[in-house]
Design a protein around this motif. Structure first.
Motif, PDB file in Angstrom:
ATOM      1  N   ILE A 101       8.127 -10.028  -0.435  1.00  0.00           N
ATOM      2  CA  ILE A 101       8.929  -9.405  -1.498  1.00  0.00           C
ATOM      3  C   ILE A 101       8.191  -9.455  -2.826  1.00  0.00           C
ATOM      4  O   ILE A 101       8.100  -8.457  -3.548  1.00  0.00           O
ATOM      5  CB  ILE A 101      10.301 -10.091  -1.600  1.00  0.00           C
ATOM      6  CG1 ILE A 101      11.102  -9.868  -0.305  1.00  0.00           C
ATOM      7  CG2 ILE A 101      11.086  -9.546  -2.795  1.00  0.00           C
ATOM      8  CD1 ILE A 101      12.374 -10.675  -0.221  1.00  0.00           C
ATOM      9  N   LYS A 102       7.622 -10.625  -3.151  1.00  0.00           N
ATOM     10  CA  LYS A 102       6.912 -10.776  -4.425  1.00  0.00           C
ATOM     11  C   LYS A 102       5.671  -9.896  -4.499  1.00  0.00           C
ATOM     12  O   LYS A 102       5.287  -9.435  -5.569  1.00  0.00           O
ATOM     13  CB  LYS A 102       6.525 -12.241  -4.636  1.00  0.00           C
ATOM     14  CG  LYS A 102       7.694 -13.151  -4.996  1.00  0.00           C
ATOM     15  CD  LYS A 102       7.213 -14.566  -5.266  1.00  0.00           C
ATOM     16  CE  LYS A 102       8.367 -15.449  -5.719  1.00  0.00           C
ATOM     17  NZ  LYS A 102       7.934 -16.846  -5.970  1.00  0.00           N
ATOM     18  N   SER A 103       5.051  -9.651  -3.355  1.00  0.00           N
ATOM     19  CA  SER A 103       3.848  -8.823  -3.326  1.00  0.00           C
ATOM     20  C   SER A 103       4.154  -7.335  -3.265  1.00  0.00           C
ATOM     21  O   SER A 103       3.242  -6.504  -3.308  1.00  0.00           O
ATOM     22  CB  SER A 103       2.970  -9.219  -2.132  1.00  0.00           C
ATOM     23  OG  SER A 103       3.661  -8.972  -0.918  1.00  0.00           O
ATOM     24  N   GLY A 104       5.433  -6.986  -3.142  1.00  0.00           N
ATOM     25  CA  GLY A 104       5.824  -5.573  -3.068  1.00  0.00           C
ATOM     26  C   GLY A 104       5.658  -4.973  -1.691  1.00  0.00           C
ATOM     27  O   GLY A 104       5.784  -3.750  -1.521  1.00  0.00           O
ATOM     28  N   LEU A 105       5.390  -5.801  -0.675  1.00  0.00           N
ATOM     29  CA  LEU A 105       5.233  -5.308   0.697  1.00  0.00           C
ATOM     30  C   LEU A 105       6.565  -5.209   1.430  1.00  0.00           C
ATOM     31  O   LEU A 105       6.637  -4.692   2.537  1.00  0.00           O
ATOM     32  CB  LEU A 105       4.280  -6.220   1.475  1.00  0.00           C
ATOM     33  CG  LEU A 105       2.845  -6.267   0.930  1.00  0.00           C
ATOM     34  CD1 LEU A 105       2.039  -7.339   1.648  1.00  0.00           C
ATOM     35  CD2 LEU A 105       2.165  -4.903   1.073  1.00  0.00           C
ATOM     36  N   MET A 106       7.607  -5.720   0.812  1.00  0.00           N
ATOM     37  CA  MET A 106       8.956  -5.594   1.355  1.00  0.00           C
ATOM     38  C   MET A 106       9.883  -5.233   0.201  1.00  0.00           C
ATOM     39  O   MET A 106       9.785  -5.819  -0.883  1.00  0.00           O
ATOM     40  CB  MET A 106       9.395  -6.910   2.004  1.00  0.00           C
ATOM     41  CG  MET A 106      10.691  -6.830   2.768  1.00  0.00           C
ATOM     42  SD  MET A 106      11.034  -8.402   3.625  1.00  0.00           S
ATOM     43  CE  MET A 106      12.473  -7.951   4.580  1.00  0.00           C
ATOM     44  N   PHE A 107      10.754  -4.289   0.405  1.00  0.00           N
ATOM     45  CA  PHE A 107      11.636  -3.767  -0.639  1.00  0.00           C
ATOM     46  C   PHE A 107      10.831  -3.141  -1.787  1.00  0.00           C
ATOM     47  O   PHE A 107      11.281  -3.126  -2.933  1.00  0.00           O
ATOM     48  CB  PHE A 107      12.551  -4.860  -1.193  1.00  0.00           C
ATOM     49  CG  PHE A 107      13.431  -5.504  -0.157  1.00  0.00           C
ATOM     50  CD1 PHE A 107      13.949  -4.766   0.897  1.00  0.00           C
ATOM     51  CD2 PHE A 107      13.733  -6.852  -0.222  1.00  0.00           C
ATOM     52  CE1 PHE A 107      14.759  -5.346   1.862  1.00  0.00           C
ATOM     53  CE2 PHE A 107      14.548  -7.453   0.735  1.00  0.00           C
ATOM     54  CZ  PHE A 107      15.056  -6.702   1.775  1.00  0.00           C
ATOM     55  N   ASN A 112       9.063  -0.034  -3.930  1.00  0.00           N
ATOM     56  CA  ASN A 112       9.379   1.355  -4.303  1.00  0.00           C
ATOM     57  C   ASN A 112      10.876   1.675  -4.264  1.00  0.00           C
ATOM     58  O   ASN A 112      11.249   2.852  -4.163  1.00  0.00           O
ATOM     59  CB  ASN A 112       8.637   2.354  -3.412  1.00  0.00           C
ATOM     60  CG  ASN A 112       7.151   2.372  -3.688  1.00  0.00           C
ATOM     61  OD1 ASN A 112       6.721   2.095  -4.806  1.00  0.00           O
ATOM     62  ND2 ASN A 112       6.364   2.664  -2.678  1.00  0.00           N
ATOM     63  N   LEU A 113      11.716   0.664  -4.348  1.00  0.00           N
ATOM     64  CA  LEU A 113      13.147   0.937  -4.467  1.00  0.00           C
ATOM     65  C   LEU A 113      13.469   1.371  -5.888  1.00  0.00           C
ATOM     66  O   LEU A 113      12.742   1.046  -6.833  1.00  0.00           O
ATOM     67  CB  LEU A 113      13.962  -0.311  -4.106  1.00  0.00           C
ATOM     68  CG  LEU A 113      13.819  -0.843  -2.680  1.00  0.00           C
ATOM     69  CD1 LEU A 113      14.710  -2.061  -2.471  1.00  0.00           C
ATOM     70  CD2 LEU A 113      14.135   0.231  -1.642  1.00  0.00           C
ATOM     71  N   LYS A 152      13.139  10.004  -3.417  1.00  0.00           N
ATOM     72  CA  LYS A 152      12.311  10.547  -2.340  1.00  0.00           C
ATOM     73  C   LYS A 152      11.077   9.695  -2.087  1.00  0.00           C
ATOM     74  O   LYS A 152      10.482   9.751  -1.004  1.00  0.00           O
ATOM     75  CB  LYS A 152      11.885  11.983  -2.675  1.00  0.00           C
ATOM     76  CG  LYS A 152      10.897  12.084  -3.834  1.00  0.00           C
ATOM     77  CD  LYS A 152      10.505  13.518  -4.139  1.00  0.00           C
ATOM     78  CE  LYS A 152       9.502  13.581  -5.292  1.00  0.00           C
ATOM     79  NZ  LYS A 152       9.101  14.958  -5.608  1.00  0.00           N
ATOM     80  N   ARG A 153      10.662   8.888  -3.070  1.00  0.00           N
ATOM     81  CA  ARG A 153       9.484   8.032  -2.915  1.00  0.00           C
ATOM     82  C   ARG A 153       9.821   6.685  -2.289  1.00  0.00           C
ATOM     83  O   ARG A 153       8.923   5.894  -1.976  1.00  0.00           O
ATOM     84  CB  ARG A 153       8.828   7.795  -4.288  1.00  0.00           C
ATOM     85  CG  ARG A 153       8.551   9.061  -5.057  1.00  0.00           C
ATOM     86  CD  ARG A 153       7.873   8.766  -6.396  1.00  0.00           C
ATOM     87  NE  ARG A 153       7.906   9.917  -7.265  1.00  0.00           N
ATOM     88  CZ  ARG A 153       7.086  10.965  -7.169  1.00  0.00           C
ATOM     89  NH1 ARG A 153       6.163  10.969  -6.225  1.00  0.00           N
ATOM     90  NH2 ARG A 153       7.183  11.975  -8.010  1.00  0.00           N
ATOM     91  N   SER A 154      11.090   6.401  -2.112  1.00  0.00           N
ATOM     92  CA  SER A 154      11.523   5.091  -1.635  1.00  0.00           C
ATOM     93  C   SER A 154      11.531   5.035  -0.108  1.00  0.00           C
ATOM     94  O   SER A 154      11.644   6.061   0.565  1.00  0.00           O
ATOM     95  CB  SER A 154      12.922   4.778  -2.161  1.00  0.00           C
ATOM     96  OG  SER A 154      12.944   4.767  -3.574  1.00  0.00           O
ATOM     97  N   PRO A 155      11.447   3.829   0.446  1.00  0.00           N
ATOM     98  CA  PRO A 155      11.560   3.682   1.900  1.00  0.00           C
ATOM     99  C   PRO A 155      13.006   3.819   2.341  1.00  0.00           C
ATOM    100  O   PRO A 155      13.915   3.886   1.507  1.00  0.00           O
ATOM    101  CB  PRO A 155      11.050   2.254   2.132  1.00  0.00           C
ATOM    102  CG  PRO A 155      11.413   1.526   0.870  1.00  0.00           C
ATOM    103  CD  PRO A 155      11.232   2.535  -0.235  1.00  0.00           C
TER     104      PRO A 155
END
Length: 462
Positions: free
Chosen positions: A5-11, A13-14, A81-84
Motif C-alpha cells: 500500500i505504501k509503495s502504491g502497488l496496492m490501491f 491510482n484510486l 478511467k485511470r483507476s483499477p
C-alpha cells in the motif's frame, strides 16, 4: 500488505473523494443504488466508484456488486478511467467500464460537473447458484443516469422540442411550452449542448470469473473449454465438452496449443527472449532461497548469479530448465526438450496474437506463479493472495523490483513482454538432400515449437 500500500502497488491510482460536494454526490448515488449512505468525509474510489473504506464501514465489500453479478458503478469524475477495479469478479468488467467512460467522455464530463452518474453492468443473470449461470452471460449492457435523472429529463425535453417543431399548433400550446421551460431549467439547452450517452453493449464469451474458485471460460473457440482453478466436477457434463482443472497440465497445454492460444517466448518476434528468461530465473531463484535468510533486494544480476552457483543444490527444476533454454538461445547449446510435465513448461510461453491474449496471459500467470512480474501485471488478485504467504525477504525483493523495474515504465514493460510485431512471412524450408540428417538438424536447430530466429551474433546451428 502495508508495504504494498505504501509503495502504491496496492490501491494505487484510486480517486480521492474529500470535498463536501463530491461526498454529497456520492451519497446521493449510493442511496439511489443501494439504499445506503456513508458517514465518511474522506475516502478513495476505484473505476466503478467502489471504496475500500466505505466497504469496511458498511461491512460489505460487495456493496456495489451484490452476489458478484451486475456490478453497479458511481462516476464522480472521468478521471476514474485511470483507476483499477478492486474486487473484480469478472476479467472483462474493468475494460467495459473504461471503454464506456472513454466513448462518452464529453457527456460524462458535463454530467459529473453537477451530479454523480450512477449505473449498472446489466446481464440476464442475477445470481451464481450454479455453474450453468455462467454460460447464460452472453452480453453486458450498460445502463446509466445521474441521480436526478438528467438523461431521462433530457429525453423528455427532446421529445417536447420535437413536438413543438413538428406540430402545427404547438405555438399556442401553453402546457407544452411550460413543460419545455421547466425541463430546460433542469437540463440546460439540449440543442446546443446535447446530453446523451451512447447505448453500449459488450459480448462476454471468453472470460475469467472469481466464482466457483476461479474459472476460465473459452466459449468462442473452435474447441471450447473450461479451465477451473479448483474442483471441475460441477462443470462436467455441462454445455462445454472440454473441462479441465489446473492440475491437468498435459490436457491444459494441449487445449491451449490446439486452439492456437500460446506461443513460445523464444519464438516471439520483437522481444528479447534471453532477457525475459534471465528475469524468470531470478524470480525462481528468489522463491527457492526465500527461506534461507538471504537478502535479495538491491542485488545486481552478477550477485544473483553468484547466489545461484552457491546454492545450486537448492534450485528447483524450473531454474535448470530455463537455464538450458537460455543457453540454447544465447550460446547455441543443445535444444532442451520441455514437455508439459516439466514444471517450467508454462514459464516458456506467452499468449499468441489474438483477441483473448490478456485472458490467456492471466491463465499463464496462474500456471507459472513464481513469475511474480507476470502475476502482478496479469492477475493482481492472485498476486495479493500469494504475497501474504511469502517470506519477508521475498516480499521485500518483489516490491523493490516492481517499483524500480516495472512502475517506471509500465507500457514499455508490457510491450516487451506481451506485445506482438506485425506477422512476417516464414521463409521456405530448404530442400533436404539427406532426409534423416536434415530432420536431426532441424530438431536440433528449432525444436518441437517450430522455426525460431536466434539472436544476432549467437553461435551454433542456428
Amino acid at each position: 500488505m502495508e508495504r504494498l500500500i505504501k509503495s502504491g502497488l496496492m490501491f494505487g491510482n484510486l480517486v480521492h473523494v474529500a470535498s463536501p460536494a463530491l461526498v454529497e454526490r456520492y451519497n446521493r448515488a449510493l442511496k439511489h443504488l443501494t439504499g445506503k449512505t456513508t458517514s465518511l468525509t474522506d475516502f478513495y474510489v476505484d473505476i466503478s466508484g467502489y471504496s475500500p473504506e466505505v466497504g469496511h464501514e458498511l461491512g460489505d465489500d460487495l456493496y456495489l456488486n451484490h452476489a458478484g453479478v451486475n456490478r453497479q458503478f458511481i462516476l464522480l469524475t472521468t478521471e476514474q478511467k485511470r483507476s483499477p477495479l478492486l474486487n473484480a469478479q469478472f476479467s472483462t468488467s474493468r475494460g467495459i467500464l473504461k471503454q464506456f467512460i472513454e466513448e462518452n467522455e464529453p457527456a460524462l464530463f458535463a454530467l459529473t460537473a453537477r451530479d454523480a452518474v450512477a449505473g449498472e453492468l446489466v446481464n440476464s443473470v442475477y445470481d451464481m447458484s450454479s455453474p450453468a449461470r455462467l454460460f447464460d452471460i452472453r452480453r453486458i449492457k450498460i445502463e446509466a443516469d445521474t441521480t436526478n435523472g438528467a438523461l431521462r429529463q433530457a429525453e423528455k425535453l427532446d421529445e417536447r422540442v420535437e413536438r413543438f417543431m413538428s406540430e402545427e399548433d404547438a405555438w399556442f400550446d401553453d402546457v407544452l411550452i411550460a413543460e419545455m421551460i421547466e425541463l430546460a431549467g433542469q437540463t440546460g439547452d439540449v440543442l446546443r449542448n446535447p446530453i446523451d450517452l451512447k447505448e453500449m453493449s459488450f459480448e462476454q464469451r471468453n472470460y475469467w470469473t472469481s466464482h466457483f474458485g476461479g474459472v476460465y471460460l473459452f466459449q468462442d473457440l473452435e474447441l471450447p473449454g473450461v479451465i477451473c482453478a479448483q474442483d471441475k466436477t460441477p462443470f462436467e457434463g455441462g454445455r462445454v465438452e472440454y473441462v479441465f482443472d489446473l492440475s491437468e497440465r498435459n490436457r491444459v497445454a494441449n487445449f491451449l496449443d490446439l486452439n492456437g492460444l500460446v506461443e513460445p517466448i523464444v519464438k516471439a518476434r520483437g522481444i528479447d527472449a534471453a532477457a525475459i528468461l534471465r528475469q524468470k530465473m531470478d524470480f525462481v531463484l528468489v522463491d527457492a532461497l526465500a527461506g534461507e535468510g538471504v537478502e535479495f533486494a538491491g542485488r545486481t544480476r552478477a550477485e544473483m548469479r553468484r547466489l545461484a552457483r552457491r546454492h545450486s543444490d537448492l534450485l528447483p527444476e524450473e531454474f535448470h530448465t530455463l537455464n538450458a533454454l537460455l543457453n540454447w538461445a544465447e550460446n547455441g547449446g543443445p535444444w532442451p526438450v520441455i514437455t508439459s510435465d516439466n514444471p517450467a513448461y508454462f514459464y516458456t510461453l506467452r499468449a499468441a496474437a489474438h483477441k483473448d491474449a490478456e485472458l490467456v496471459n492471466m491463465l499463464l500467470a496462474e500456471l507459472a506463479p513464481k513469475d511474480v512480474r507476470q502475476l502482478f501485471i496479469c492477475h493482481k488478485s492472485l498476486f495479493y493472495r500469494r504475497y501474504e504467504t511469502w517470506a519477508d525477504t521475498k516480499r521485500a525483493y518483489v516490491v523493490d523490483f516492481l517499483l524500480n523495474e516495472y512502475q517506471v515504465d509500465k507500457l514499455g514493460t508490457r510491450a516487451a513482454l506481451f506485445g506482438h510485431d506485425a506477422p512476417m512471412e516464414e521463409p521456405a524450408p530448404p530442400v533436404a538432400k539427406d532426409p534423416a540428417a536434415d530432420l536431426e538438424a532441424v530438431v536440433a536447430r528449432v525444436g518441437p515449437w517450430g522455426p525460431v530466429t536466434r539472436r544476432a551474433g549467437s553461435k551454433g546451428k542456428g
